[in-house]
Write an enzyme that holds these catalytic residues in place. Structure first.
Site, PDB file in Angstrom:
ATOM      1  N   TRP A 275     -21.057  -6.386  -4.344  1.00 21.33           N
ATOM      2  CA  TRP A 275     -20.013  -7.342  -4.397  1.00 21.33           C
ATOM      3  C   TRP A 275     -21.141  -8.730  -4.412  1.00 21.33           C
ATOM      4  CZ3 TRP A 275     -14.984  -6.698  -4.164  1.00 21.33           C
ATOM      5  CH2 TRP A 275     -15.006  -7.904  -4.046  1.00 21.33           C
TER       6      TRP A 275
ATOM      7  N   ASP B 122     -21.082 -18.619  -4.898  1.00 25.49           N
ATOM      8  CA  ASP B 122     -19.281 -19.654  -4.176  1.00 25.49           C
ATOM      9  C   ASP B 122     -18.097 -18.457  -3.544  1.00 25.49           C
ATOM     10  OD1 ASP B 122     -18.569 -18.585  -6.249  1.00 25.49           O
ATOM     11  OD2 ASP B 122     -17.301 -19.840  -7.067  1.00 25.49           O
TER      12      ASP B 122
ATOM     13  N   GLU C  79     -16.805 -16.235  -5.138  1.00 26.17           N
ATOM     14  CA  GLU C  79     -17.748 -15.125  -5.517  1.00 26.17           C
ATOM     15  C   GLU C  79     -17.613 -14.558  -6.488  1.00 26.17           C
ATOM     16  OE1 GLU C  79     -15.763 -12.296  -1.446  1.00 26.17           O
ATOM     17  OE2 GLU C  79     -14.353 -12.559  -3.111  1.00 26.17           O
ATOM     18  N   GLU C  80     -18.586 -15.433  -7.084  1.00 20.12           N
ATOM     19  CA  GLU C  80     -18.922 -15.141  -8.901  1.00 20.12           C
ATOM     20  C   GLU C  80     -20.016 -15.797  -8.991  1.00 20.12           C
ATOM     21  OE1 GLU C  80     -14.091 -15.264 -10.541  1.00 20.12           O
ATOM     22  OE2 GLU C  80     -15.343 -16.733 -10.689  1.00 20.12           O
TER      23      GLU C  80
ATOM     24  N   GLU D 209      -1.283 -14.503  -3.737  1.00 21.83           N
ATOM     25  CA  GLU D 209      -2.592 -15.728  -3.600  1.00 21.83           C
ATOM     26  C   GLU D 209      -2.303 -16.873  -5.067  1.00 21.83           C
ATOM     27  OE1 GLU D 209      -6.308 -13.548  -6.231  1.00 21.83           O
ATOM     28  OE2 GLU D 209      -7.119 -14.287  -4.174  1.00 21.83           O
TER      29      GLU D 209
HETATM   30  C1  NOJ Z   1     -13.083 -10.765  -6.797  1.00 22.99           C
HETATM   31  C2  NOJ Z   1     -13.612 -11.863  -6.790  1.00 22.99           C
HETATM   32  O1  NOJ Z   1     -12.908 -11.907  -5.209  1.00 22.99           O
HETATM   33  C3  NOJ Z   1     -11.964 -12.570  -6.339  1.00 22.99           C
HETATM   34  O2  NOJ Z   1     -12.518 -14.158  -5.978  1.00 22.99           O
HETATM   35  C4  NOJ Z   1     -13.722 -12.753  -7.932  1.00 22.99           C
HETATM   36  O3  NOJ Z   1     -12.322 -14.129  -9.240  1.00 22.99           O
HETATM   37  C5  NOJ Z   1     -13.144 -12.119  -9.024  1.00 22.99           C
HETATM   38  N1  NOJ Z   1     -13.601 -10.403  -7.908  1.00 22.99           N
HETATM   39  C6  NOJ Z   1     -14.244 -11.557 -10.289  1.00 22.99           C
HETATM   40  O4  NOJ Z   1     -15.166 -11.354 -10.152  1.00 22.99           O
HETATM   41  C1  NOJ Z   2     -10.775 -14.204  -3.418  1.00 17.06           C
HETATM   42  C2  NOJ Z   2     -10.832 -15.047  -3.126  1.00 17.06           C
HETATM   43  O1  NOJ Z   2     -11.881 -15.525  -4.843  1.00 17.06           O
HETATM   44  C3  NOJ Z   2     -12.098 -15.539  -2.169  1.00 17.06           C
HETATM   45  O2  NOJ Z   2     -12.281 -16.824  -2.212  1.00 17.06           O
HETATM   46  C4  NOJ Z   2     -11.906 -14.879  -0.406  1.00 17.06           C
HETATM   47  O3  NOJ Z   2     -12.046 -14.552   0.074  1.00 17.06           O
HETATM   48  C5  NOJ Z   2     -10.777 -13.042  -1.009  1.00 17.06           C
HETATM   49  N1  NOJ Z   2     -10.604 -13.690  -3.164  1.00 17.06           N
HETATM   50  C6  NOJ Z   2      -9.732 -12.843  -0.147  1.00 17.06           C
HETATM   51  O4  NOJ Z   2      -8.983 -13.627   0.164  1.00 17.06           O
END
Ligand code: NOJ
Ligand code: NOJ
Length: 587
Positions: free
Chosen positions: A148, A204, A207-208, A430
């Site tokens: 992750w 960030d 999560e990227e 979402e």
């Molecule tokens: C899962 C993350 O929660 C999401 O924010 C991200 O865009 C995708 N993985 C791709 O990295």
């Molecule tokens: C993906 C989002 O990018 C992230 O900000 C969020 O925490 C997770 N999904 C879970 O909702």
């Protein structure tokens, strides 16, 4: 009830006035939006509660644990994220503080569940060795060990803020003992994490990107500032909070490009940096007692308004459902225009953040008693009131009235986007499809519901308590302890050498050895050929910096041969994490 369901049954095109061919008059649009807000608020509270341990969509989940979404495949969001949970509980705690005491048990469940989670060792570390930066856990509160984007350093400050609002309320309402003994220890752990790690990079909120994220820093600044004050109020200590807070604020200034916030720095992510990250930051650090301070990017500040325009405009051409919508009218907003997650679509929570910032700004102007339009914010205002010019307009003046009424209509337009694209049962996923508007990705996203609640509360003038922005809005003149703002410079020099020779670069910067041949930086000959005698290396140098330099050749016998005069001169690229290449030929 009958009235609202009749409205819900009207065709969306009739209800939605923003850009359609048959706009509703002002009054019918208000009635329509108000009715939508009433039904969607109920759906949103229910949606939040269903996803918390014991709720109808979170069977078997421990009390106080927030599941991101009941979706277990495509995508699997059956986890508890520290960020989503904290933002959700911040919304619930605000409602508690405003009188909904039915939420009290749920909030206490959150406190005890988080106290336990803080003790769970995980891939980011142990309880005092970085583990609080772990982004998500299994819903049974065990560690998630899969790959992750970790750590994510916004979780601890966000949780500290949610709990600080609760602890302040407890202390003000005769329950200081519980605040001190039960809530403060959890807050203190999160603040200790923030003090220790704020100046380190991390992932960030999306999560990227692994760098410095504006949202993380803004959330950290708020948490440290209110944490220091809360410690004093409770007779506790918050070691390092008061000294770190101004330094965090200092660092936050380097995200401002002059016209918008670059949401991710100290990383070369190939993006413009226009990102809803910054809108969510502004609504999270909104302080109802603040002026329109630029340094803290308050919702009504010139910077935050210019940024609102830059970020929202970046989505005008990328989504088909936004095509043909005039400048100054609300549109569907995503995370950032380069997003490819589910092919890149608008999100409910980011569209709602665009509305929430505007409602918060309206609240601030009303309290401040005037609106100032300056060169930074002028374009934002002119989209809404084309005739406006720079100046300060007092409450009661015609210009003040036309600006506030236009901003209110504009903000309501973002709510109308949600109204148009939310299904009639009030379920908020979402994302919604950029071409069709249909719901996409995780269903019943807890954060989407929470975002609806906070945006519409601001619209109603219901705000979060002050976090002390007035006493925490002066960045020191020079920052210390902040991450370096570096640009990666690749030095390429064509220099024909004989075996045993090596090429180095030296010059006016510490990173180049300050002209000392012994501290010069070596270049590599790994790509050297007789037809292309390339020596190369990449070095991190301070961004936007002018310096002089030269290449030197060291022979196998130890002699140092300098290039001929004059010194070379170069200016590094602007922006933390930017990069550039210089191509030179030995002379
Ligand atoms: C899962 C993350 O929660 C999401 O924010 C991200 O865009 C995708 N993985 C791709 O990295
Ligand atoms: C993906 C989002 O990018 C992230 O900000 C969020 O925490 C997770 N999904 C879970 O909702």
């Amino acid at each position: 009830m009958l009235f609202t369901s009749v409205l819900r049954a009207l065709p969306a095109a009739l209800l939605f006035s923003g850009t359609q061919a048959t706009p509703l008059d002002f009054e019918s649009r208000q009635i329509s939006i108000d009715a939508f807000i009433t039904t969607q608020t109920t759906a949103s509270i229910n949606g939040v509660l269903a996803n918390i341990g014991g709720g109808s969509k979170a069977p078997g989940v421990p009390a106080g644990i927030v599941v991101a979404s009941p979706s277990r495949t495509n995508p699997d969001y059956w986890y508890t994220w520290t960020r989503d949970a904290a933002l959700t509980y911040k919304a619930l705690i605000e409602r508690l503080v405003h009188g909904d005491t039915t939420l009290r048990q749920k909030v206490d469940d959150y406190v005890s569940s988080q106290a336990k989670l803080q003790g769970v060792t995980n891939p980011s570390g142990g309880p005092t060795t970085g583990g609080l930066g772990e982004p998500k856990f299994n819903v049974d509160m065990t560690q998630f060990t899969g790959a992750w984007g970790r750590p994510q350093r916004d979780g601890p400050p966000l949780r500290a803020t949610a709990l600080a609002i609760y602890a302040n309320w407890l202390a003000d309402n005769g329950n200081k003992t519980y605040a001190v003994n039960t809530v403060w220890p959890v807050i203190a752990n999160d603040l200790a994490y923030a003090v220790q790690y704020w100046n380190q990079t991390g992932f960030d909120l999306w999560e990227e990107v692994n760098g410095s994220s504006f949202f993380t820093l803004a959330a950290t600044h708020r948490a440290l500032a209110e944490g220091a004050a809360l410690a004093t109020k409770l007779g506790q200590t918050c070691t390092g909070c008061a000294t770190a807070a101004p330094q965090v604020l200092c660092f936050m200034q380097s995200f401002w490009t002059g016209s918008y916030i670059d949401s991710n720095i100290n990383v070369n992510d190939g993006r413009t940096g226009k990102d809803a990250n910054s809108l969510i930051s502004s609504i999270h650090t909104f302080d109802p007692s603040a002026k329109c301070t630029d340094a803290t990017f308050q919702p009504c500040s010139s910077r935050a308004l210019a940024n609102h325009k830059a970020v929202t405009d970046s989505f005008r051409s990328v989504y088909a459902i936004n095509k043909g919508v005039a400048q100054g009218k609300a549109i569907a907003v995503g995370r950032y225009s380069e997003d490819v997650y589910y092919n890149g679509n608008p999100w409910y929570l980011t569209t709602l953040a665009a509305a929430e910032q505007l409602y918060s700004a309206l609240y601030q102007w009303d309290k401040v008693g005037s609106i100032t339009v300056d060169s930074v914010s002028l374009a934002f205002f002119q989209d809404l009131v084309p005739s406006v010019t720079a100046g300060t307009y007092a409450k009661g003046s015609a210009t003040y009235t036309s600006i506030t009424s236009a901003v209110k209509t504009y903000a309501d337009g973002y709510i109308a986007i949600i109204q148009k694209y939310a299904p009639s049962n009030g379920g908020l996923a979402e994302q919604f499809d950029k071409s069709t508007g249909s719901p996409l990705s995780a269903v019943d996203l807890t954060w989407s519901y929470a975002a609806f609640l906070t945006a519409t509360e601001r619209r109603a003038g219901i705000v979060s308590p002050s976090w002390g922005e007035n006493f925490n809005n002066l960045p020191p003149t020079s920052c210390t302890g902040t991450p370096a703002c570096n640009a990666k410079i690749t030095f390429n020099v064509r220099a024909t050498t004989t075996f045993g020779d090596n090429i180095f670069v030296t010059g006016q910067l510490t990173q180049l050895g300050n002209w000392d041949p012994n501290s010069a930086k070596a270049l590599s000959a790994s790509q050297y050929t007789s037809s292309d005698p390339l020596w190369t290396t990449s070095i991190d140098l301070p961004a936007s910096t002018v310096f002089e330099y030269k290449y030197i050749r060291k022979t196998s016998a130890g002699a140092v041969v300098w290039e001929s005069d004059p010194n070379r001169r170069y200016t590094t690229s602007a922006g933390c994490g930017s990069s550039a290449t210089v191509n030179d030929t030995w002379r």
